[in-house]
Enzyme design. Structure first.
Site, PDB file in Angstrom:
ATOM      1  N   SER A 132       0.854  -1.189   0.000  1.00  0.00           N
ATOM      2  CA  SER A 132       0.000   0.000   0.000  1.00  0.00           C
ATOM      3  C   SER A 132       0.888   1.235   0.000  1.00  0.00           C
ATOM      4  CB  SER A 132      -0.856  -0.018   1.272  1.00  0.00           C
ATOM      5  OG  SER A 132      -1.533   1.201   1.449  1.00  0.00           O
ATOM      6  N   TYR A 145      -2.026  -0.837  10.606  1.00  0.00           N
ATOM      7  CA  TYR A 145      -2.192  -1.137   9.168  1.00  0.00           C
ATOM      8  C   TYR A 145      -0.912  -0.793   8.415  1.00  0.00           C
ATOM      9  CZ  TYR A 145      -4.159  -1.182   4.439  1.00  0.00           C
ATOM     10  OH  TYR A 145      -4.404  -1.455   3.115  1.00  0.00           O
TER      11      TYR A 145
END
Ligand SMILES: NC(=O)c1ccc[n+]([C@@H]2O[C@H](COP(=O)([O-])OP(=O)(O)OC[C@H]3O[C@@H](n4cnc5c(N)ncnc54)[C@H](OP(=O)(O)O)[C@@H]3O)[C@@H](O)[C@H]2O)c1
Length: 236
Positions: A132, A145
């Site tokens: 990501s 995350y």
């Protein structure tokens, strides 16, 4: 022409039941890849397999929790029993917040560990891990995350160095905002509001699917090791 490089490739894809994974399954199958689909929701996988077959593609699926190593082994076995080889693993399954470390890190490691012996033996293969933009930058409230996505990049870079001598390619895909069901897995209301507000500029999952197809389609001696794919209007 480049897309013909996908013809006949056997691709294991995790997180295939929605979002980026579902779009990737369709894009790769349309280019002739033979898909081995995995996620927890079997009915979604069944629908996707049928949709791929209706378009003339090839797909099998296995209900799989990527955080359980034995289930990843069953998945790899299905690929080998059905198609006799594994050319590409796309570790795409990922969630926000609950169970993040198990799914986003251990799931990726189990996937790699399961396909590596086969790829080493054939001296060819390609492992694609979906990280990501948050694997490059961190902001407050993103701690866990972002931590998992930094880990995915570190794991993939070490894998690249370790497996270069075995002729195995690695790719890190770092999406920016993509309009998928992922937002529903966010439990922090403030973060959820921020992400929902950014969805009007978000990419479609197909944008990431095409990036994955591009990486697989390169000639065998070319490894696209990392791609960041943001919406043009995304600042961070
Ligand atoms: N959307 C974004 O803005 C964005 C940005 C950067 C990176 N990413 C990354 O892109 C990847 C795909 O996410 P997405 O946006 O497409 O979200 P999504 O639509 O929620 O898809 C996530 C997929 O992972 C599967 N999954 C979740 N837990 C699993 C488990 N334990 N075992 C097997 N499969 C599991 C889900 O299927 P089941 O529930 O059926 O198991 C689903 O197919 C993730 O790695 C995510 O972190 C997304």
């Amino acid at each position: 022409m480049i897309m013909n490089a996908l013809q006949g490739k056997v691709v294991i894809l995790t997180g295939a039941s929605s979002g980026i994974g579902e779009a990737t399954a369709r894009v790769l199958a349309r280019s002739g890849a033979r898909m081995v689909l995995a996620a927890r929701r079997g009915e979604r996988l069944e629908q996707l397999k049928l949709a791929i077959e209706q378009e003339g593609g090839t797909a099998v699926y296995q209900v799989t929790d990527v955080s359980v190593e034995a289930q990843m082994e069953v998945l790899a076995r299905l690929a080998l029993d059905t198609f006799g080889q594994i050319d590409v693993l796309v570790n795409n399954a990922g969630i926000k917040w609950d169970r993040m470390i198990d799914v986003n890190i251990k799931g990726v490691l189990y996937g790699i560990g399961t396909v590596l012996p086969h790829m080493r033996e054939r001296r060819q293969g390609h492992i694609i891990n979906v990280s990501s933009v948050t694997g490059h930058i961190v902001r407050k409230t993103w701690a866990v995350y972002s931590g998992t996505k930094f880990a995915v990049r570190a794991i993939t870079e070490a894998l690249r160095q370790e497996e270069a001598e075995n002729n195995i390619r690695t790719t890190i895909i770092c999406p920016g905002g993509v309009d998928t069901e992922l937002v529903h897995t966010i439990t922090n209301e403030e973060v959820k509001r921020d992400i929902e507000a950014s969805m009007d500029i978000a990419l479609t999952p197909e944008a990431i699917a095409h990036a994955i197809a591009y990486a697989i389609s390169q000639p065998p001696q070319t490894a696209v090791n990392e791609m960041i794919v943001r919406p043009t209007r995304q600042e961070l």
